[in-house]
Enzyme design. Structure first.
Site, PDB file in Angstrom:
ATOM      1  CE  LYS A  41     -24.517  93.583  -5.771  1.00 43.80           C
ATOM      2  NZ  LYS A  41     -25.327  94.772  -5.906  1.00 43.80           N
ATOM      3  CG  ASP A  98     -17.762  87.771  -0.131  1.00 44.50           C
ATOM      4  OD1 ASP A  98     -18.388  86.804   0.345  1.00 44.50           O
ATOM      5  OD2 ASP A  98     -18.279  88.899  -0.285  1.00 44.50           O
ATOM      6  CG  ASP A 101     -20.411  86.388  10.084  1.00 46.65           C
ATOM      7  OD1 ASP A 101     -19.958  85.817  11.080  1.00 46.65           O
ATOM      8  OD2 ASP A 101     -21.036  87.464  10.171  1.00 46.65           O
ATOM      9  NE  ARG A 163     -20.831  95.038  -3.846  1.00 48.10           N
ATOM     10  CZ  ARG A 163     -21.311  94.074  -3.069  1.00 48.10           C
ATOM     11  NH1 ARG A 163     -20.507  93.139  -2.623  1.00 48.10           N
ATOM     12  NH2 ARG A 163     -22.582  94.030  -2.738  1.00 48.10           N
TER      13      ARG A 163
END
Ligand code: IMP
Ligand code: MG
Length: 176
Positions: A41, A98, A101, A163
């Site tokens: 999301k 988004d 990493d 968020r």
């Protein structure tokens, strides 16, 4: 009330970067069959802004992968929770993420999307963390390279919260 955190990346800087990326992508995808795929999301705010900054016809779709659970460290295991809704065959897929990493999530999704026979497959991420360097992860478009701190906002969550912050901030230790 939402906490007021010190922005690491302000609303204005995000907006400017999204417009730059939109221009670059618009140039690179002329006469292509662009399919923008958001990874749910966390990528939703970035995806929503970025597709509006792309001045080309395009299609959208979604994929949902879960890897983090409710921790600030990767669980090391990615799991597909929702697959694409439409065929991606012969489409030029731009995967919208988004944050990258370790790269585990993005590599897992790329492997999955390759099986759908796209014409091309590229990745745009708003944020890139140094962990990705260790794992030889290829990302085609990067918004901002950041440090190793755990960040929230603009789609990024900690245990599903934050968020809805319009900026990106380092999560203060007292909130963990
Ligand atoms: P990776 O698989 O280690 O590359 O992690 C990617 C996923 O972990 C992203 O899609 C995010 O959901 C989550 N993630 C990694 N770092 C952060 C962070 O600093 N804040 C919030 N979520 C993060
Ligand atoms: Mg997450």
């Amino acid at each position: 009330m939402l906490p007021e955190l010190q922005p690491l990346i302000t609303v204005e800087r995000i907006q400017q970067k999204v417009n730059e990326l939109g221009d670059q992508i618009s140039n690179d995808y002329k006469n292509k069959n662009l399919l923008c795929v958001a990874i749910l999301k966390g990528a939703i705010p970035f995806f929503a802004d970025l597709i509006q900054a792309i001045q080309l016809p395009l299609e959208t779709d979604f994929i949902c992968v879960s890897s983090y659970g409710n921790d600030t460290k990767s669980s090391g295991v990615a799991k597909m929770v929702l697959d694409l809704g439409h065929s991606a065959e012969a489409k030029d897929i731009l995967l919208i993420e988004d944050i990258v990493d370790t790269g585990l999530t993005i590599n897992y999704v790329l492997e999955n999307l390759k099986t759908k026979k796209p014409a091309s497959l590229k990745v745009v991420t708003l944020l890139l963390k140094p962990g990705s360097l260790k794992n030889d992860v290829t990302v085609d478009y990067v918004g901002f390279e950041i440090g190793n701190d755990f960040v929230v906002g603009y789609g990024l969550d900690y245990a599903e919260k934050y968020r809805n912050l319009p900026y990106v901030a380092i999560l203060p230790k007292e909130l963990i």
